[in-house]
Design an enzyme around this catalytic site. Structure first.
Site, mmCIF file in Angstrom:
data_model
loop_
_atom_site.group_PDB
_atom_site.id
_atom_site.type_symbol
_atom_site.label_atom_id
_atom_site.label_comp_id
_atom_site.label_asym_id
_atom_site.label_seq_id
_atom_site.Cartn_x
_atom_site.Cartn_y
_atom_site.Cartn_z
ATOM 1 N N LYS A 1 -4.787 54.873 -19.702
ATOM 2 C CA LYS A 1 -3.877 55.860 -20.290
ATOM 3 C C LYS A 1 -2.765 55.137 -21.059
ATOM 4 C CE LYS A 1 -0.777 59.641 -19.108
ATOM 5 N NZ LYS A 1 -0.246 60.532 -18.095
ATOM 6 N N GLU B 1 -4.240 44.678 -14.926
ATOM 7 C CA GLU B 1 -5.615 44.396 -14.498
ATOM 8 C C GLU B 1 -6.611 44.739 -15.602
ATOM 9 O OE1 GLU B 1 -3.332 46.128 -12.844
ATOM 10 O OE2 GLU B 1 -3.618 46.014 -10.662
ATOM 11 N N GLY C 1 -2.967 60.295 -14.615
ATOM 12 C CA GLY C 1 -4.057 59.324 -14.438
ATOM 13 C C GLY C 1 -5.093 59.779 -13.417
ATOM 14 N N ARG C 2 -4.624 60.242 -12.262
ATOM 15 C CA ARG C 2 -5.568 60.609 -11.190
ATOM 16 C C ARG C 2 -6.197 61.976 -11.403
ATOM 17 N NH1 ARG C 2 -0.516 59.755 -9.668
ATOM 18 N NH2 ARG C 2 0.782 61.443 -8.827
ATOM 19 N N GLU D 1 -1.531 59.080 -3.775
ATOM 20 C CA GLU D 1 -0.633 58.771 -4.890
ATOM 21 C C GLU D 1 0.171 60.026 -5.262
ATOM 22 O OE1 GLU D 1 -1.542 55.469 -7.964
ATOM 23 O OE2 GLU D 1 -1.818 57.307 -9.098
ATOM 24 N N HIS E 1 -21.517 55.519 13.284
ATOM 25 C CA HIS E 1 -21.813 54.279 14.005
ATOM 26 C C HIS E 1 -20.717 53.244 13.794
ATOM 27 C CE1 HIS E 1 -25.850 55.687 15.041
ATOM 28 N NE2 HIS E 1 -25.761 56.324 13.863
ATOM 29 N N LYS F 1 4.231 46.038 -9.068
ATOM 30 C CA LYS F 1 3.804 45.588 -10.399
ATOM 31 C C LYS F 1 4.870 44.672 -10.997
ATOM 32 C CE LYS F 1 1.301 49.781 -11.877
ATOM 33 N NZ LYS F 1 1.319 50.885 -12.825
HETATM 34 O O1 F6P Z 1 -1.502 52.741 -10.010
HETATM 35 C C1 F6P Z 1 -0.678 53.415 -10.884
HETATM 36 C C2 F6P Z 1 -1.406 53.975 -12.055
HETATM 37 O O2 F6P Z 1 -0.431 54.334 -12.970
HETATM 38 C C3 F6P Z 1 -2.301 55.165 -11.719
HETATM 39 O O3 F6P Z 1 -1.617 56.343 -11.559
HETATM 40 C C4 F6P Z 1 -3.222 55.143 -12.882
HETATM 41 O O4 F6P Z 1 -4.339 55.947 -12.672
HETATM 42 C C5 F6P Z 1 -3.534 53.669 -12.949
HETATM 43 O O5 F6P Z 1 -2.291 53.046 -12.669
HETATM 44 C C6 F6P Z 1 -4.102 53.175 -14.250
HETATM 45 O O6 F6P Z 1 -3.232 53.410 -15.315
HETATM 46 P P1 F6P Z 1 -3.728 53.320 -16.811
HETATM 47 O O7 F6P Z 1 -4.770 54.346 -17.024
HETATM 48 O O8 F6P Z 1 -2.500 53.546 -17.641
HETATM 49 O O9 F6P Z 1 -4.288 51.935 -17.030
#
Ligand code: F6P
Length: 542
Positions: A203, A209, A263-264, A349, A380, A508
């Site tokens: 987003k 990452e 995002g979620r 979250e 199990h 972060k």
């Molecule tokens: O972990 C925080 C967060 O902002 C989530 O809410 C989101 O889904 C994820 O990082 C990834 O963010 P982006 O889509 O901006 O890379």
């Protein structure tokens, strides 16, 4: 308003005390219609909550709580496009991504934009699936790698796994999220650059990452096919066109979405591009339609016959009145194996918060710890604790009645296990029953007495069972939307803003500072533990 100040909250606390000695066994024994009374069906999902420790009076009080907390008004505000995400000043309109009627944001109907991106997705996914969009060396795309994390990974990953029978026979979907190079390296080791398409899904397009993985994937591709190949092998999904360009992806190959999609909650947007590539756009639109059917139900059904509202209220009853700290979600369907992980982000979250919308501390427990694994595997592993441990752990059992992969008696065995677990949790086994059983096995005297306490199950442990006919794009869409709205309703009752996530920011920021120090930059002052660990890692890495 602090949730504990609602009149219904006080009434529920008194009611809980009055009900303390009533067991589920008694509730079933005294009401032959309990199953009918405590079950409900909507949008292809059937909920049985009769194995919850509730009476009709409990449910009436819980619905009163929802009313006092303003669930209906908040729900309408969300669907209307009000800026209910108050700390980020944003509307919350994932429901518009699957809507049919106009939805206004700042006086503008956003549905036109939504349809435009859906059309762009249809065109692109059709070309890839038909072998018309080809790689730089003119070969068809066979592997799609979604690089993203959190909401830009978990939803698409979960949905592709769940809908594997709908997958294109010549396409494989891969998901790389972890910044641990092992994730990307092991994925790429199985792939041919000439037939691989990368979707960089972010987003913000600033997530550490995702960018680290995207840059390494780009280097892998360029090394094999040259710089010019990037345009045929990389597309982006983002709200941030400037950063997409900066990364080196032509914005003609970008699929957009909007800040009013959290995002979620984003798998319904272009973040679902990997899903649409894998199962095809028609099936992707069925997923949207399933969610829309549940949205309609949530919007229009009365609170006491409203699936997500009831799920939310039962969760509040268990967490705030019966003291449950966690909530297990156990899909009796292997293809839903990432559903609990997906729900962890959705729920934790959203409602892992301790201040209310107005910044004041919330006066009660909020979002529970969500966890789970598919049945029967969980039986199990951790079910011992759910049956006989000292903690109360409510469970959602989720099961399709028909399997996606019918195989002999497997599905009968699976469903029998599912029903057996909720029955066992509810009934338990009394001391008298244990004695009868052990005596029948020939045990007497001290040997019998030694074993009895270990074999007693207290029972009276609550669960929901959610059934659908089959796991299809439509029922999966409804199931996800069910939990989205459940989380929303709980957030409203607890007075939270369920749509920000400031709690993930501090880590972060600190990681950014630590990167340099691990690579030899001058050490900064830290606590003794962090300094000691940095020193040890630096020494070992040389
Ligand atoms: O972990 C925080 C967060 O902002 C989530 O809410 C989101 O889904 C994820 O990082 C990834 O963010 P982006 O889509 O901006 O890379």
């Amino acid at each position: 308003m602090n949730p504990t100040r609602h009149a219904a909250w006080t009434a529920l606390a008194a009611h809980r005390d009055a009900l303390a000695d009533t067991t589920l066994r008694q509730l079933f024994a005294t009401d032959p219609d309990r199953f009918t009374r405590c079950s409900l069906e909507a949008a292809g999902l059937f909920l049985d909550y009769s194995k919850q420790r509730v009476t009709m009076e409990t449910m009436a009080l819980l619905v009163k709580l929802a009313r006092e907390a303003g669930v209906e008004a908040h729900r309408d505000a969300m669907f209307r496009g009000d800026r209910i995400n108050n700390t980020e000043n944003r509307a919350v309109l994932h429901t518009a991504l699957r809507a049919a009627a106009p939805v206004q944001v700042d006086g503008r109907d956003v549905l036109g934009d939504v349809f435009e991106v859906l059309a762009q997705m249809r065109d692109f996914t059709g070309r890839v699936r038909d072998g018309l969009w080809r790689g730089a060396s003119d070969q068809r795309i066979r592997d799609v790698v979604n690089i993203g994390i959190g909401g830009s990974d978990l939803g698409p990953l979960m949905a592709c796994a769940a809908l594997e029978p709908y997958g294109h026979p010549e396409l494989r979907a891969h998901f790389v999220s972890n910044v641990d190079g092992t994730h990307l390296a092991t994925t790429l080791s199985r792939l041919d650059p000439a037939t691989t398409l990368f979707i960089i899904a972010s987003k913000t397009f600033t997530t550490q990452e995702t960018l680290a993985n995207a840059h390494s994937a780009r280097a892998w591709l360029v090394e094999a096919l040259g710089e010019a190949a990037v345009a045929r092998h990389f597309v982006a999904v983002s709200t941030n066109a400037a950063e997409v360009s900066k990364f080196g992806i032509d914005t003609a190959n970008m699929f957009g979405f909007w800040d009013w999609v959290g995002g979620r909650y984003s798998l319904w947007s272009a973040i679902g591009l990997s899903i649409a590539l894998y199962i095809g756009m028609d099936h992707f639109e069925e997923l949207l339609a399933g969610a829309h059917a549940l949205d309609d139900h949530f919007r229009h059904a009365p609170l006491d016959a409203n699936l997500p509202v009831l799920l939310a209220l039962l969760g509040i009853w268990n967490a705030n009145f019966l003291g449950a700290h966690s909530h297990a979600v156990i899909p009796y369907d292997q293809s839903l194996h990432r559903f609990p992980a997906y729900l962890q982000q959705l729920d934790m979250e959203s409602n892992g918060k301790s201040v209310m919308r107005n910044g004041e501390p919330v006066g009660c427990a909020t979002g529970p710890i969500i966890w789970g694994e598919p049945g029967t595997n969980g039986q199990h592993a951790f079910f011992q604790l759910i049956h006989q441990g000292t903690r109360l752990i409510p469970v959602d059992f989720i099961a399709p009645i028909h399997s996606q992969h019918p195989l002999g008696r497997h599905h009968t065995l699976l469903l029998a296990n599912c029903l057996a677990q909720s029955e066992a949790l509810m009934l338990g086994k009394t001391e008298a029953e244990v004695r009868t059983e052990l005596t029948a096995q020939g045990l007497r005297g001290a040997a019998l007495e030694a074993l009895v306490p270990h074999k007693v199950f207290t029972g009276n442990r609550p669960s929901n069972t959610i059934l659908c006919e089959r796991l299809t794009p439509t029922t999966l869409g409804a199931l996800i939307a069910l939990y989205e709205h459940k989380v929303f309703v709980q957030g409203v009752i607890w007075g939270l803003n369920s749509f920000d996530q400031w709690g993930v920011e501090l880590g972060k920021q600190l990681a950014k500072k630590l990167e340099g120090e691990l690579e030899g930059a001058p050490l900064q002052p830290h606590d003794a533990s962090t300094s000691g660990l940095i020193a040890r890692i630096r020494a070992a890495r040389g």
